[in-house]
Design a protein around this motif. Structure first.
Motif, PDB file in Angstrom:
ATOM      1  N   LEU A   9     -39.195  26.602  33.399  1.00  0.00           N
ATOM      2  CA  LEU A   9     -39.465  25.707  32.270  1.00  0.00           C
ATOM      3  C   LEU A   9     -39.426  24.257  32.726  1.00  0.00           C
ATOM      4  O   LEU A   9     -40.327  23.470  32.414  1.00  0.00           O
ATOM      5  CB  LEU A   9     -38.435  25.936  31.164  1.00  0.00           C
ATOM      6  CG  LEU A   9     -38.379  24.858  30.063  1.00  0.00           C
ATOM      7  CD1 LEU A   9     -39.640  24.902  29.201  1.00  0.00           C
ATOM      8  CD2 LEU A   9     -37.119  25.031  29.204  1.00  0.00           C
ATOM      9  N   ALA A  10     -38.385  23.892  33.466  1.00  0.00           N
ATOM     10  CA  ALA A  10     -38.223  22.510  33.920  1.00  0.00           C
ATOM     11  C   ALA A  10     -39.384  22.096  34.817  1.00  0.00           C
ATOM     12  O   ALA A  10     -39.907  20.976  34.690  1.00  0.00           O
ATOM     13  CB  ALA A  10     -36.895  22.357  34.660  1.00  0.00           C
ATOM     14  N   ASP A  11     -39.813  22.984  35.712  1.00  0.00           N
ATOM     15  CA  ASP A  11     -40.932  22.659  36.601  1.00  0.00           C
ATOM     16  C   ASP A  11     -42.203  22.399  35.798  1.00  0.00           C
ATOM     17  O   ASP A  11     -42.954  21.450  36.084  1.00  0.00           O
ATOM     18  CB  ASP A  11     -41.169  23.811  37.585  1.00  0.00           C
ATOM     19  CG  ASP A  11     -40.085  23.900  38.649  1.00  0.00           C
ATOM     20  OD1 ASP A  11     -39.332  22.918  38.827  1.00  0.00           O
ATOM     21  OD2 ASP A  11     -39.988  24.963  39.299  1.00  0.00           O
ATOM     22  N   ARG A  15     -45.730  17.757  33.690  1.00  0.00           N
ATOM     23  CA  ARG A  15     -46.481  17.094  32.616  1.00  0.00           C
ATOM     24  C   ARG A  15     -45.810  15.802  32.151  1.00  0.00           C
ATOM     25  O   ARG A  15     -46.204  15.223  31.139  1.00  0.00           O
ATOM     26  CB  ARG A  15     -46.635  18.056  31.430  1.00  0.00           C
ATOM     27  CG  ARG A  15     -47.529  19.244  31.727  1.00  0.00           C
ATOM     28  CD  ARG A  15     -47.819  20.033  30.470  1.00  0.00           C
ATOM     29  NE  ARG A  15     -46.784  21.006  30.154  1.00  0.00           N
ATOM     30  CZ  ARG A  15     -46.692  21.639  28.979  1.00  0.00           C
ATOM     31  NH1 ARG A  15     -47.561  21.362  28.018  1.00  0.00           N
ATOM     32  NH2 ARG A  15     -45.752  22.527  28.775  1.00  0.00           N
ATOM     33  N   GLY A  16     -44.787  15.390  32.873  1.00  0.00           N
ATOM     34  CA  GLY A  16     -44.111  14.146  32.538  1.00  0.00           C
ATOM     35  C   GLY A  16     -43.198  14.237  31.335  1.00  0.00           C
ATOM     36  O   GLY A  16     -42.951  13.219  30.661  1.00  0.00           O
ATOM     37  N   VAL A  17     -42.671  15.434  31.047  1.00  0.00           N
ATOM     38  CA  VAL A  17     -41.805  15.647  29.888  1.00  0.00           C
ATOM     39  C   VAL A  17     -40.356  15.751  30.350  1.00  0.00           C
ATOM     40  O   VAL A  17     -40.030  16.524  31.257  1.00  0.00           O
ATOM     41  CB  VAL A  17     -42.199  16.933  29.127  1.00  0.00           C
ATOM     42  CG1 VAL A  17     -41.273  17.166  27.938  1.00  0.00           C
ATOM     43  CG2 VAL A  17     -43.650  16.847  28.671  1.00  0.00           C
ATOM     44  N   THR A  18     -39.470  14.977  29.738  1.00  0.00           N
ATOM     45  CA  THR A  18     -38.045  15.001  30.038  1.00  0.00           C
ATOM     46  C   THR A  18     -37.382  16.192  29.357  1.00  0.00           C
ATOM     47  O   THR A  18     -37.667  16.491  28.199  1.00  0.00           O
ATOM     48  CB  THR A  18     -37.373  13.702  29.549  1.00  0.00           C
ATOM     49  OG1 THR A  18     -38.006  12.590  30.180  1.00  0.00           O
ATOM     50  CG2 THR A  18     -35.891  13.687  29.867  1.00  0.00           C
ATOM     51  N   ARG A  23     -40.119   9.694  24.107  1.00  0.00           N
ATOM     52  CA  ARG A  23     -41.207  10.185  23.261  1.00  0.00           C
ATOM     53  C   ARG A  23     -41.680  11.556  23.741  1.00  0.00           C
ATOM     54  O   ARG A  23     -41.925  12.451  22.949  1.00  0.00           O
ATOM     55  CB  ARG A  23     -42.364   9.180  23.261  1.00  0.00           C
ATOM     56  CG  ARG A  23     -43.548   9.629  22.405  1.00  0.00           C
ATOM     57  CD  ARG A  23     -44.607   8.545  22.341  1.00  0.00           C
ATOM     58  NE  ARG A  23     -44.150   7.398  21.570  1.00  0.00           N
ATOM     59  CZ  ARG A  23     -44.240   7.323  20.234  1.00  0.00           C
ATOM     60  NH1 ARG A  23     -44.754   8.323  19.535  1.00  0.00           N
ATOM     61  NH2 ARG A  23     -43.811   6.243  19.603  1.00  0.00           N
ATOM     62  N   ASP A  24     -41.813  11.706  25.056  1.00  0.00           N
ATOM     63  CA  ASP A  24     -42.223  12.985  25.633  1.00  0.00           C
ATOM     64  C   ASP A  24     -40.974  13.696  26.130  1.00  0.00           C
ATOM     65  O   ASP A  24     -40.478  13.426  27.237  1.00  0.00           O
ATOM     66  CB  ASP A  24     -43.212  12.773  26.779  1.00  0.00           C
ATOM     67  CG  ASP A  24     -44.506  12.127  26.303  1.00  0.00           C
ATOM     68  OD1 ASP A  24     -45.002  12.516  25.234  1.00  0.00           O
ATOM     69  OD2 ASP A  24     -45.006  11.218  26.997  1.00  0.00           O
ATOM     70  N   VAL A  25     -40.456  14.580  25.304  1.00  0.00           N
ATOM     71  CA  VAL A  25     -39.172  15.209  25.592  1.00  0.00           C
ATOM     72  C   VAL A  25     -39.192  16.650  25.135  1.00  0.00           C
ATOM     73  O   VAL A  25     -39.917  17.021  24.207  1.00  0.00           O
ATOM     74  CB  VAL A  25     -38.023  14.437  24.880  1.00  0.00           C
ATOM     75  CG1 VAL A  25     -38.122  14.574  23.366  1.00  0.00           C
ATOM     76  CG2 VAL A  25     -36.660  14.896  25.380  1.00  0.00           C
ATOM     77  N   CYS A  26     -38.395  17.466  25.806  1.00  0.00           N
ATOM     78  CA  CYS A  26     -38.158  18.845  25.364  1.00  0.00           C
ATOM     79  C   CYS A  26     -36.679  18.994  25.055  1.00  0.00           C
ATOM     80  O   CYS A  26     -35.821  18.687  25.884  1.00  0.00           O
ATOM     81  CB  CYS A  26     -38.571  19.847  26.443  1.00  0.00           C
ATOM     82  SG  CYS A  26     -38.327  21.577  25.956  1.00  0.00           S
ATOM     83  N   LEU A  27     -36.380  19.454  23.860  1.00  0.00           N
ATOM     84  CA  LEU A  27     -35.005  19.653  23.405  1.00  0.00           C
ATOM     85  C   LEU A  27     -34.638  21.109  23.645  1.00  0.00           C
ATOM     86  O   LEU A  27     -35.226  22.009  23.053  1.00  0.00           O
ATOM     87  CB  LEU A  27     -34.900  19.305  21.922  1.00  0.00           C
ATOM     88  CG  LEU A  27     -35.476  17.941  21.518  1.00  0.00           C
ATOM     89  CD1 LEU A  27     -35.517  17.813  19.998  1.00  0.00           C
ATOM     90  CD2 LEU A  27     -34.669  16.818  22.140  1.00  0.00           C
ATOM     91  N   LEU A  28     -33.674  21.349  24.529  1.00  0.00           N
ATOM     92  CA  LEU A  28     -33.306  22.703  24.938  1.00  0.00           C
ATOM     93  C   LEU A  28     -32.014  23.134  24.256  1.00  0.00           C
ATOM     94  O   LEU A  28     -31.001  22.436  24.338  1.00  0.00           O
ATOM     95  CB  LEU A  28     -33.149  22.768  26.456  1.00  0.00           C
ATOM     96  CG  LEU A  28     -32.628  24.086  27.040  1.00  0.00           C
ATOM     97  CD1 LEU A  28     -33.575  25.247  26.711  1.00  0.00           C
ATOM     98  CD2 LEU A  28     -32.432  23.957  28.545  1.00  0.00           C
ATOM     99  N   PHE A  29     -32.054  24.297  23.621  1.00  0.00           N
ATOM    100  CA  PHE A  29     -30.900  24.843  22.915  1.00  0.00           C
ATOM    101  C   PHE A  29     -30.473  26.157  23.559  1.00  0.00           C
ATOM    102  O   PHE A  29     -31.311  26.971  23.955  1.00  0.00           O
ATOM    103  CB  PHE A  29     -31.239  25.072  21.439  1.00  0.00           C
ATOM    104  CG  PHE A  29     -31.700  23.836  20.739  1.00  0.00           C
ATOM    105  CD1 PHE A  29     -30.799  22.973  20.145  1.00  0.00           C
ATOM    106  CD2 PHE A  29     -33.047  23.495  20.717  1.00  0.00           C
ATOM    107  CE1 PHE A  29     -31.218  21.810  19.519  1.00  0.00           C
ATOM    108  CE2 PHE A  29     -33.483  22.335  20.096  1.00  0.00           C
ATOM    109  CZ  PHE A  29     -32.565  21.495  19.500  1.00  0.00           C
TER     110      PHE A  29
END
Length: 212
Positions: free
Chosen positions: A118-120, A125-128, A148-154
């Protein structure tokens, strides 16, 4: 029915049918009882998804799915409400869709075997990637400016983020609590985090902020 649930949606179209590829002939003839805002009544599912894709926000949502967490469906439904770019399921491919209330049909849902993959994908794509958990060193979301470009991981309900998830994240943040419970429900935490992004980045004054 006088003693039953109120009927959802609208009945068959009255009068001459509207023209356009976005309309579904079966829905026009039989009525549209789906859980969609009024703007999308009688539209095909493909037309709705295409319209949503024009307006999607820059945040993603990811959920670890090692124990078939029942919260996943609810998180997908909330991600649809806030127009997330994508929802990522990490771990087991199968997940309980009941809580999604069919909103997964309108939301892009992707699967990743591991958090590292997932992180790769996100970093390419430049998403934190930010994790949400009450961990030492986590910054309070109330004072954090989300990218702005972020992924929230739960993580899973109960154990929270796995060790692998913590290592893969670019950072972690927590939701400030004041009571006696150790943690709040995972789907509630997800809703708070997504709405924080909306408050910071979404165009709340635009014509598309509510399409009821």
């Amino acid at each position: 029915m006088p003693h039953g649930q109120p009927e959802v949606g609208v009945g068959p179209w009255e009068g001459p049918w509207p023209e356009g590829e976005r309309y579904d002939a079966r829905l026009l003839a039989e009525g549209d009882r789906r859980n969609v805002v009024d703007r999308y009544r009688y539209w095909t599912m493909e037309a709705i998804v295409a319209d949503l894709d024009r307006r999607r926000h820059g945040f993603h949502v990811a959920i670890e799915n090692w124990q078939h967490d029942f919260n996943i469906g609810t998180i997908v439904r909330t991600a649809n409400a806030f127009l997330a770019a994508e929802v990522h399921i990490v771990g087991n491919r199968r997940w309980n869709r009941r809580g999604a209330m069919v909103t997964d049909r309108y939301q892009h849902v992707r699967h990743h075997p591991s958090v590292a993959e997932l992180a790769d994908d996100l970093h390419a794509r430049g998403v934190t990637l930010l994790g949400i958990d009450n961990l030492p060193g986590s910054r309070p979301i109330e004072t954090l400016k989300l990218p702005r470009d972020v992924c929230l991981l739960f993580g899973q309900e109960g154990p929270g983020l796995s060790d692998a998830a913590r290592e893969a994240c670019d950072g972690t943040f927590s939701i400030t609590q004041f009571g006696s419970t150790r943690s709040i429900n995972a789907s509630a935490a997800a809703a708070i985090a997504m709405h924080t992004w909306v408050r910071q980045h979404a165009d709340l004054d635009g014509e598309h902020s509510w399409l009821g």
